[in-house]
Design a protein around this motif. Structure first.
Motif, PDB file in Angstrom:
ATOM      1  N   ARG A   1       0.835  -1.202   0.000  1.00 11.89           N
ATOM      2  CA  ARG A   1       0.000   0.000   0.000  1.00 11.89           C
ATOM      3  C   ARG A   1       0.873   1.256   0.000  1.00 11.89           C
ATOM      4  NH1 ARG A   1      -5.623  -0.534   3.117  1.00 11.89           N
ATOM      5  NH2 ARG A   1      -6.171  -2.679   2.511  1.00 11.89           N
TER       6      ARG A   1
ATOM      7  N   ASP B   1      -8.533   2.562  -1.400  1.00  9.26           N
ATOM      8  CA  ASP B   1      -9.294   2.255  -0.194  1.00  9.26           C
ATOM      9  C   ASP B   1      -9.747   3.589   0.391  1.00  9.26           C
ATOM     10  OD1 ASP B   1     -10.313   1.532   2.242  1.00  9.26           O
ATOM     11  OD2 ASP B   1      -8.669   0.180   2.787  1.00  9.26           O
TER      12      ASP B   1
ATOM     13  N   LYS C   1       0.371   5.725   0.380  1.00  7.48           N
ATOM     14  CA  LYS C   1      -0.582   6.734   0.844  1.00  7.48           C
ATOM     15  C   LYS C   1       0.005   8.126   0.654  1.00  7.48           C
ATOM     16  CE  LYS C   1      -3.526   8.127   4.688  1.00  7.48           C
ATOM     17  NZ  LYS C   1      -3.972   7.842   6.074  1.00  7.48           N
TER      18      LYS C   1
ATOM     19  N   GLU D   1     -11.653   4.291   2.819  1.00  7.51           N
ATOM     20  CA  GLU D   1     -11.718   4.409   4.276  1.00  7.51           C
ATOM     21  C   GLU D   1     -10.380   4.863   4.846  1.00  7.51           C
ATOM     22  OE1 GLU D   1     -13.118   0.859   6.018  1.00  7.51           O
ATOM     23  OE2 GLU D   1     -15.122   0.972   5.115  1.00  7.51           O
ATOM     24  N   THR D   2      -9.310   4.330   4.316  1.00 17.02           N
ATOM     25  CA  THR D   2      -7.979   4.703   4.812  1.00 17.02           C
ATOM     26  C   THR D   2      -7.252   5.660   3.888  1.00 17.02           C
ATOM     27  OG1 THR D   2      -6.976   2.786   3.704  1.00 17.02           O
ATOM     28  CG2 THR D   2      -7.791   2.456   5.939  1.00 17.02           C
ATOM     29  N   GLN D   3      -7.850   5.971   2.741  1.00 23.69           N
ATOM     30  CA  GLN D   3      -7.241   6.852   1.763  1.00 23.69           C
ATOM     31  C   GLN D   3      -5.872   6.337   1.311  1.00 23.69           C
ATOM     32  OE1 GLN D   3      -8.557   9.849   0.213  1.00 23.69           O
ATOM     33  NE2 GLN D   3     -10.274   8.635   0.944  1.00 23.69           N
ATOM     34  N   GLU D   4      -5.798   5.013   1.111  1.00 14.17           N
ATOM     35  CA  GLU D   4      -4.564   4.379   0.673  1.00 14.17           C
ATOM     36  C   GLU D   4      -4.744   3.787  -0.714  1.00 14.17           C
ATOM     37  OE1 GLU D   4      -2.442   2.748   4.716  1.00 14.17           O
ATOM     38  OE2 GLU D   4      -4.174   1.624   3.956  1.00 14.17           O
TER      39      GLU D   4
END
Length: 796
Positions: free
Chosen positions: A289, A321, A291, A323-326
């Motif tokens: 991942r 994603d 970010k 939700e996690t901004q990844e």
């Protein structure tokens, strides 16, 4: 205290001056109200003599919130008819009379006994009347008057809410309205400046300001950044008396929050990401991942990720994603360590929503390099093809090579491979495979007509790690060989009408025949029909091939007669089109039948034709029924005769000793019961005689074979018994024919005589049995039992 009294007196005087002009006489006589100080006693006014007098009323005033020791003098009532002799009595009624307001019934002075609050009640309506003290007779009609509570600045301003909450976008222009706060003052807004409010800001400078008259809060600094500071604590004051000294004030809190705008682009915290993936990973598996940080929040901070460049664009993919901004990097296609060991990706992060007002801040996106290393893994073998199709001819000998499958180890170690067949897919074990090279062979001939396709599964496993295994489907087609001759497609039967010689032949076929071949179409049709060469010139029938895999059978002549021959068997040869061709000879049955004038069949039975002249069908059925009944009676008679019990052998005399039943304890039941015929034992020389049997009549007289009869003086019992058994086995006339002959003859000329208990003496014998020692091992037990008495005596 003294200053308060002076202030109260000044206010009373001011009230009298303001309202003195409002008094107007209703009649010629009037009642004058008097106003005095707190401690001043009322004085009698001059009474004008009128024929009729009346009341003159106006508002009385009383200062609110008076806290002095003595009651407050509100005012004085005086009637024109009051001469001061005390005959007039003043009465007060109405709101607060007797509780808040009291009147001196002689002087008419009105006092307030309680502290008044204008904000609680601004005025009171009272009723005044003068009556005769002795008779209580009204001297004047009752009249109303109002007592107004004079306001003082005794209430501070109060805001509607103790705390206000407001939002304003970050980076707003100076003067942008945030919120309006409002305060109220309970004092009289029409009297003085007690309720005149002025707003000011106590806390929150220099970021915000407030309008003094309206209470509107506005931004005071440009470019306030939410990411630097999000919330501000502001205190607003409202002050009465126009904001001058001595006024009362109140405050409120205002919580101002800067709302977010998309004024910051996403930014990766590093320039390169290092990741790894195993070559054994399957598509869809997460690799790593990334970010990009965006200080904005909400939709302004939403970031989407994309792969924009790199040699791994075909092998990897990226999703977001939210939700996690990844950015989630996943495997798109399998990777191979032996083929390529590293990949590089260029990943871009960009905002989803962009505010055009801040587009000048720069591109709202950022890129980063992702390097992915491929890790080696112990992979199972891989077949060179996803499936295999092989062919083999039917009837091929066992051991014929069908084809080959090939797999290899994709790892760098290149482990040797071992092949095997999944026997669940080859239950009949038609095939075998060489475990080293993958060649598939047959184990028995195959029949295409039974199974045209065979499907098996082949396993390939590493020799050093049997758990690393792969499998591949193998389809084997059995090729056709012309090994089946064509035959009639159905059991054909032809019929021809009997006719005379002069009747013309019909061009219609007697029957049309076709053929069937189990082989493939390449080895089947076209079929050729013909007569065998030896009857190619058959005088009665011929076969014509229709060249469409059918043929017609025609009559060569007329004049067929059932009396001469009612049935013809015509052999027909059928050949297929295979290489080499195969043929078979099939027999066609053609019956000669009686027909009517139109050619319709009537009967094909020759007997029916002969008996037709004198017997009807009913008579024939009756005759056949009688024959069947007679046959049944005969069968029953023969069966009853056979069930009658008669002795199998005819003897002149019956001797109870001739049948001896012996029981063998080693067995059980009737199977161990044997019958012995001792007649033969009594006369061993009677074998030359013939013993008749009732159930079998021998076809020839049995003669003993020379050399089988023992010598008369022979003492070898074993040879004698074997000889007699052999004679019984080879003599078809010896009774009984379904029994086993057992002989116990001791032999002729024995010096011991018979050993049978039937001929033994009942008394002790003095015979010498020492000769039993010379008879061999079979008589050892007997010799031990009947040995010499001397031996026993010595032993004793």
């Amino acid at each position: 205290m003294k200053e308060n009294y002076c202030l109260q007196a000044a206010l009373v005087c001011l009230g009298m001056l303001c309202h003195s002009h409002a008094f107007a006489p209703e009649r010629r006589g009037h009642l004058r109200p008097s106003f005095h100080g707190h401690h001043e006693k009322g004085k009698e006014g001059q009474v004008l003599q009128r024929s009729k007098r009346g009341w003159v009323w106006n508002q009385f005033f009383v200062i609110e919130e008076y806290t002095g020791p003595d009651p407050v003098l509100v005012g004085r009532l005086h009637s024109d008819i009051d001469s001061g002799d005390g005959n007039i009595k003043y009465i007060l009624s109405g709101e607060g009379a007797g509780t808040i307001f009291v009147i001196d019934d002689k002087s008419g002075n009105i006092h307030a006994t309680k502290t008044l609050d204008r904000e609680e009640r601004a005025q009171y309506t009272l009723m005044a009347q003068a009556v005769d003290r002795d008779t209580n007779r009204p001297l004047e009609p009752p009249s109303e008057f109002i007592v107004k509570v004079q306001d003082i600045n005794d209430n501070p301003p109060e805001f509607l809410h103790e705390t206000y909450h407001a939002n304003v976008p970050e980076r707003s222009n100076v003067g942008t309205s945030v919120i309006q706060v409002t305060a109220s003052d309970a004092d009289d807004p029409t009297y003085g400046n007690s309720a005149k409010l002025v707003y000011s800001i106590l806390e929150g400078q220099p970021y915000f300001s407030v309008e003094a008259q309206t209470g509107i809060i506005r931004t005071a600094l440009p470019n306030m950044d939410r990411e630097a500071k999000e919330e501000y604590h502001v205190v607003i004051q409202a002050k009465d008396m126009g904001g001058h000294m001595g006024g009362l004030s109140g405050t409120t809190k205002v919580m101002i929050t800067l709302t977010d705008v998309n004024d910051n682009p996403p930014k990766f915290p590093q320039s390169v990401y290092q990741m790894s993936v195993s070559e054994a990973a399957v598509p869809g598996e997460e690799v790593g991942r990334v970010k990009a940080k965006d200080p904005d929040i909400g939709e302004n901070g939403l970031v989407t990720y994309n792969i924009v460049d790199g040699d791994g664009m075909e092998s990897f993919e990226i999703t977001t994603d939210y939700e996690t901004q990844e950015g989630v990097i996943k495997l798109k296609k399998p990777v191979d360590f032996e083929t390529k060991r590293a990949y590089s990706l260029k990943v871009e992060a960009a905002n989803v929503h962009i505010d055009p007002k801040f587009i000048s801040n720069g591109p709202f996106k950022d890129t980063v390099t992702v390097k992915i290393a491929v890790e080696d893994a112990d992979e199972p073998p891989m077949f060179l093809a996803p499936s295999y199709i092989h062919e083999v001819q039917e009837n091929a000998a066992a051991g014929t090579v069908v084809g080959r499958v090939h797999a290899k180890d994709p790892d760098a170690a290149n482990s040797p491979i071992r092949y095997s067949i999944d026997r669940h897919t080859d239950l009949d074990r038609f095939f075998t495979i060489n475990p080293e090279d993958g060649f598939i062979k047959t184990t028995k001939p195959l029949d295409r007509e039974e199974t045209a396709w065979l499907n098996i599964t082949v396993f390939a496993a590493e020799i050093h790690n049997r758990h690393q295994e792969a499998k591949v489907p193998v389809a084997i087609r059995v090729l056709d060989v012309n090994d089946n001759a064509p035959k009639f497609a159905a059991p054909y039967e032809g019929f021809i009408c009997e006719s005379d010689q002069t009747k013309p032949l019909s061009n219609q076929p007697i029957v049309t025949i076709s053929a069937d071949d189990k082989d493939d179409t390449a080895n089947g049709p076209r079929f050729i029909f013909s007569l065998p060469p030896e009857i190619i010139h058959n005088p009665n029938f011929t076969v014509r091939d229709n060249r469409d895999n059918t043929a017609g059978v025609y009559a060569r002549r007329g004049g067929f007669s059932r009396q001469k021959q009612d049935l013809y068997l015509l052999p027909i040869v059928i050949s297929d089109g295979g290489i080499p061709p195969m043929s078979s000879t099939n027999t066609l049955t053609i019956k000669v039948c009686g027909c009517d004038v139109n050619g319709a069949l009537l009967s094909c039975n020759a007997e029916a034709y002969i008996l037709n002249a004198g017997l009807s069908t009913g008579a024939l059925i009756a005759i056949l029924a009688c024959i069947v009944i007679l046959l049944v009676i005969v069968v029953l008679f023969v069966t009853l005769r056979r069930q009658k019990k008669e002795p199998l052998i005819v003897f002149e005399e019956e001797d109870v000793r001739e049948n001896i039943i012996t029981y063998d304890d080693e067995g059980g039941g009737e199977e161990d019961t044997e019958a012995f015929d001792i007649a033969t034992l009594q006369n061993p020389d009677g074998i030359n005689g013939f013993i008749p049997r009732k159930d079998i009549k021998p076809e020839y007289q049995y003669m003993p074979r020379p050399g089988l009869r023992p010598a008369p003086n022979s003492v070898d019992v074993d040879d004698f018994i074997n000889t007699r058994i052999q004679e019984a086995d080879n003599d078809p006339t010896a009774p009984p024919y379904d029994s086993i002959q057992i002989y116990g003859y001791e032999g002729r000329g024995s010096v011991a005589g018979s050993l049978s208990s039937l001929e033994s003496a009942t008394t002790d014998s003095d015979l010498d049995y020492d000769y039993l020692q010379n008879w061999g091992p079979r008589f050892k037990k007997l010799a031990d039992l009947y040995g010499s008495k001397d031996t026993f005596d010595d032993d004793s």
